[in-house]
Design a protein around this motif. Structure first.
Motif, PDB file in Angstrom:
ATOM      1  N   LEU A  69     -11.378  -1.452 -14.262  1.00 16.00           N
ATOM      2  CA  LEU A  69     -11.283  -2.175 -12.830  1.00 16.00           C
ATOM      3  C   LEU A  69     -11.042  -1.316 -11.822  1.00 16.00           C
ATOM      4  CD1 LEU A  69      -8.888  -5.118 -14.018  1.00 16.00           C
ATOM      5  CD2 LEU A  69     -11.358  -5.236 -14.012  1.00 16.00           C
ATOM      6  N   ALA A  70     -11.795  -1.601 -10.672  1.00 15.96           N
ATOM      7  CA  ALA A  70     -11.566  -0.647  -9.389  1.00 15.96           C
ATOM      8  C   ALA A  70     -10.363  -0.855  -9.160  1.00 15.96           C
ATOM      9  CB  ALA A  70     -12.435  -1.255  -8.338  1.00 15.96           C
ATOM     10  N   ASP A  71      -9.379  -1.874  -9.321  1.00 14.55           N
ATOM     11  CA  ASP A  71      -7.926  -2.081  -8.964  1.00 14.55           C
ATOM     12  C   ASP A  71      -7.120  -1.041  -9.498  1.00 14.55           C
ATOM     13  OD1 ASP A  71      -8.869  -4.219  -7.495  1.00 14.55           O
ATOM     14  OD2 ASP A  71      -8.040  -5.773  -8.898  1.00 14.55           O
ATOM     15  N   ASN A  72      -7.739  -0.599 -10.699  1.00 12.63           N
ATOM     16  CA  ASN A  72      -6.924   0.475 -11.495  1.00 12.63           C
ATOM     17  C   ASN A  72      -7.271   1.777 -11.272  1.00 12.63           C
ATOM     18  OD1 ASN A  72      -5.438  -1.739 -12.409  1.00 12.63           O
ATOM     19  ND2 ASN A  72      -6.665  -1.665 -14.494  1.00 12.63           N
ATOM     20  N   ILE A  73      -7.949   2.296 -10.109  1.00 15.71           N
ATOM     21  CA  ILE A  73      -8.397   3.544  -9.846  1.00 15.71           C
ATOM     22  C   ILE A  73      -7.858   3.816  -8.408  1.00 15.71           C
ATOM     23  CG2 ILE A  73     -10.329   4.887  -9.334  1.00 15.71           C
ATOM     24  CD1 ILE A  73     -11.918   2.958 -10.814  1.00 15.71           C
ATOM     25  N   VAL A  74      -6.928   4.807  -8.436  1.00 20.87           N
ATOM     26  CA  VAL A  74      -6.349   5.063  -7.202  1.00 20.87           C
ATOM     27  C   VAL A  74      -6.375   6.756  -6.798  1.00 20.87           C
ATOM     28  CG1 VAL A  74      -3.940   5.133  -6.153  1.00 20.87           C
ATOM     29  CG2 VAL A  74      -4.472   3.575  -7.951  1.00 20.87           C
ATOM     30  N   TRP A  75      -6.721   6.813  -5.612  1.00 23.31           N
ATOM     31  CA  TRP A  75      -6.999   8.216  -5.001  1.00 23.31           C
ATOM     32  C   TRP A  75      -5.657   8.520  -4.041  1.00 23.31           C
ATOM     33  CZ3 TRP A  75     -11.048  11.724  -6.159  1.00 23.31           C
ATOM     34  CH2 TRP A  75     -12.015  10.986  -6.940  1.00 23.31           C
ATOM     35  N   THR A  76      -5.116   9.574  -4.098  1.00 22.41           N
ATOM     36  CA  THR A  76      -4.162   9.930  -3.228  1.00 22.41           C
ATOM     37  C   THR A  76      -4.527  11.359  -2.688  1.00 22.41           C
ATOM     38  OG1 THR A  76      -2.592  11.188  -4.942  1.00 22.41           O
ATOM     39  CG2 THR A  76      -2.167   9.044  -4.312  1.00 22.41           C
ATOM     40  N   VAL A  77      -4.769  11.180  -1.209  1.00 24.97           N
ATOM     41  CA  VAL A  77      -5.575  12.401  -0.825  1.00 24.97           C
ATOM     42  C   VAL A  77      -4.881  12.910   0.271  1.00 24.97           C
ATOM     43  CG1 VAL A  77      -7.713  13.223   0.303  1.00 24.97           C
ATOM     44  CG2 VAL A  77      -7.886  11.255  -1.311  1.00 24.97           C
ATOM     45  N   MET A 131       0.850  -1.189   0.005  1.00 28.09           N
ATOM     46  CA  MET A 131      -0.230  -0.148  -0.052  1.00 28.09           C
ATOM     47  C   MET A 131       0.684   1.221  -0.072  1.00 28.09           C
ATOM     48  SD  MET A 131      -2.645   1.212   2.901  1.00 28.09           S
ATOM     49  CE  MET A 131      -1.400   1.566   3.872  1.00 28.09           C
ATOM     50  N   ASP A 132       1.967   1.239   0.577  1.00 24.80           N
ATOM     51  CA  ASP A 132       2.784   2.469   0.823  1.00 24.80           C
ATOM     52  C   ASP A 132       3.422   2.728  -0.596  1.00 24.80           C
ATOM     53  OD1 ASP A 132       2.332   3.053   3.480  1.00 24.80           O
ATOM     54  OD2 ASP A 132       4.219   1.832   4.178  1.00 24.80           O
ATOM     55  N   LEU A 133       3.736   1.552  -1.148  1.00 24.98           N
ATOM     56  CA  LEU A 133       4.619   1.728  -2.517  1.00 24.98           C
ATOM     57  C   LEU A 133       3.429   2.286  -3.447  1.00 24.98           C
ATOM     58  CD1 LEU A 133       6.572  -1.476  -2.471  1.00 24.98           C
ATOM     59  CD2 LEU A 133       7.593   0.578  -2.384  1.00 24.98           C
ATOM     60  N   ALA A 134       2.408   1.558  -3.409  1.00 22.29           N
ATOM     61  CA  ALA A 134       1.422   1.988  -4.404  1.00 22.29           C
ATOM     62  C   ALA A 134       0.974   3.650  -4.193  1.00 22.29           C
ATOM     63  CB  ALA A 134      -0.020   1.268  -4.481  1.00 22.29           C
ATOM     64  N   TYR A 135       0.719   3.967  -3.088  1.00 22.14           N
ATOM     65  CA  TYR A 135       0.613   5.310  -2.953  1.00 22.14           C
ATOM     66  C   TYR A 135       1.681   6.072  -3.147  1.00 22.14           C
ATOM     67  CZ  TYR A 135      -1.027   9.717  -0.405  1.00 22.14           C
ATOM     68  OH  TYR A 135      -1.478  10.979  -0.063  1.00 22.14           O
ATOM     69  N   ALA A 136       3.069   6.039  -2.972  1.00 24.06           N
ATOM     70  CA  ALA A 136       4.096   6.583  -3.381  1.00 24.06           C
ATOM     71  C   ALA A 136       4.078   6.820  -4.851  1.00 24.06           C
ATOM     72  CB  ALA A 136       5.323   6.041  -2.638  1.00 24.06           C
ATOM     73  N   ASP A 137       3.792   5.682  -5.423  1.00 23.53           N
ATOM     74  CA  ASP A 137       4.135   5.596  -6.930  1.00 23.53           C
ATOM     75  C   ASP A 137       2.688   6.560  -7.804  1.00 23.53           C
ATOM     76  OD1 ASP A 137       4.510   4.597  -9.799  1.00 23.53           O
ATOM     77  OD2 ASP A 137       2.578   3.595  -9.553  1.00 23.53           O
ATOM     78  N   ALA A 138       1.569   6.418  -7.053  1.00 21.45           N
ATOM     79  CA  ALA A 138       0.548   7.198  -7.302  1.00 21.45           C
ATOM     80  C   ALA A 138       0.587   8.576  -7.236  1.00 21.45           C
ATOM     81  CB  ALA A 138      -0.814   6.475  -6.881  1.00 21.45           C
ATOM     82  N   SER A 139       1.216   9.047  -6.010  1.00 16.07           N
ATOM     83  CA  SER A 139       1.341  10.478  -5.566  1.00 16.07           C
ATOM     84  C   SER A 139       2.444  10.958  -6.498  1.00 16.07           C
ATOM     85  CB  SER A 139       1.880  10.577  -4.083  1.00 16.07           C
ATOM     86  OG  SER A 139       0.857  10.003  -3.286  1.00 16.07           O
ATOM     87  N   GLY A 140       3.509  10.268  -6.981  1.00 15.65           N
ATOM     88  CA  GLY A 140       4.465  10.862  -7.664  1.00 15.65           C
ATOM     89  C   GLY A 140       4.418  10.872  -9.247  1.00 15.65           C
ATOM     90  N   ARG A 141       3.362  10.413  -9.602  1.00 11.66           N
ATOM     91  CA  ARG A 141       3.055  10.303 -11.152  1.00 11.66           C
ATOM     92  C   ARG A 141       3.091  11.526 -11.452  1.00 11.66           C
ATOM     93  NH1 ARG A 141       1.573   5.303 -14.194  1.00 11.66           N
ATOM     94  NH2 ARG A 141       2.090   3.805 -12.405  1.00 11.66           N
TER      95      ARG A 141
END
Length: 147
Positions: A134-142, A46-56
């Motif tokens: 897919l819901a798996d491909n929808i990411v929110w960084t808040v 989860m941490d890695l996914a959040y960091a990746d999505a936040s940094g896009r």
């Protein structure tokens, strides 16, 4: 305000519990192995996914969108891409995410996301015939809270 915690029934293995309030098993870090390691891995992922999505980056104009509708996104249809808001986002009516199974949607919000009751996020298939997003491909960084 008070929170009512679910009544948990421990499985015989000691690895998870069940409750009538959840359709899935409930895992707690103090349960029997391999549950603690599994939860640690999940938190790391989860941490890695959040960091990746936040940094896009939103530098690619064909897939990047900045300050869409000034943050009042109710009723809007989103296509694949990276969306960024520098302030809060309000969702006062249903939103639509249109695409197909391989599409990625990243929503980067610097502040809070505030929704009205009963709001739905609808996954809508585009015309490719490959199925809806897919819901798996929808990411929110808040940056603050999501309510």
């Amino acid at each position: 305000q008070y929170v009512t915690l679910p009544v948990l029934t421990m499985d015989a293995s000691g690895e998870f519990a069940t409750t009538t309030q959840c359709d899935s098993p409930v895992f707690v870090g103090t349960y029997a192995p391999p549950t603690p390691a599994m939860l640690a891995d999940a938190l790391s992922d989860m941490d890695l996914a959040y960091a990746d999505a936040s940094g896009r980056s939103i530098s690619e104009p064909t897939i990047a969108f900045y300050e869409v509708l000034g943050g009042n996104i109710g009723g809007h249809t989103f296509t694949a891409g990276v969306y960024r808001w520098s302030s809060a986002v309000a969702i006062n009516s249903d939103v639509y995410i249109r695409g197909s199974v391989g599409d990625l949607f990243i929503f980067q919000v610097a502040a809070a996301v505030v929704t009205s009751g009963g709001i739905r996020v609808n996954l809508v298939e585009d015309n490719t015939g490959r199925g809806p997003p897919l819901a798996d491909n929808i990411v929110w960084t808040v940056g603050a809270h999501f309510v």
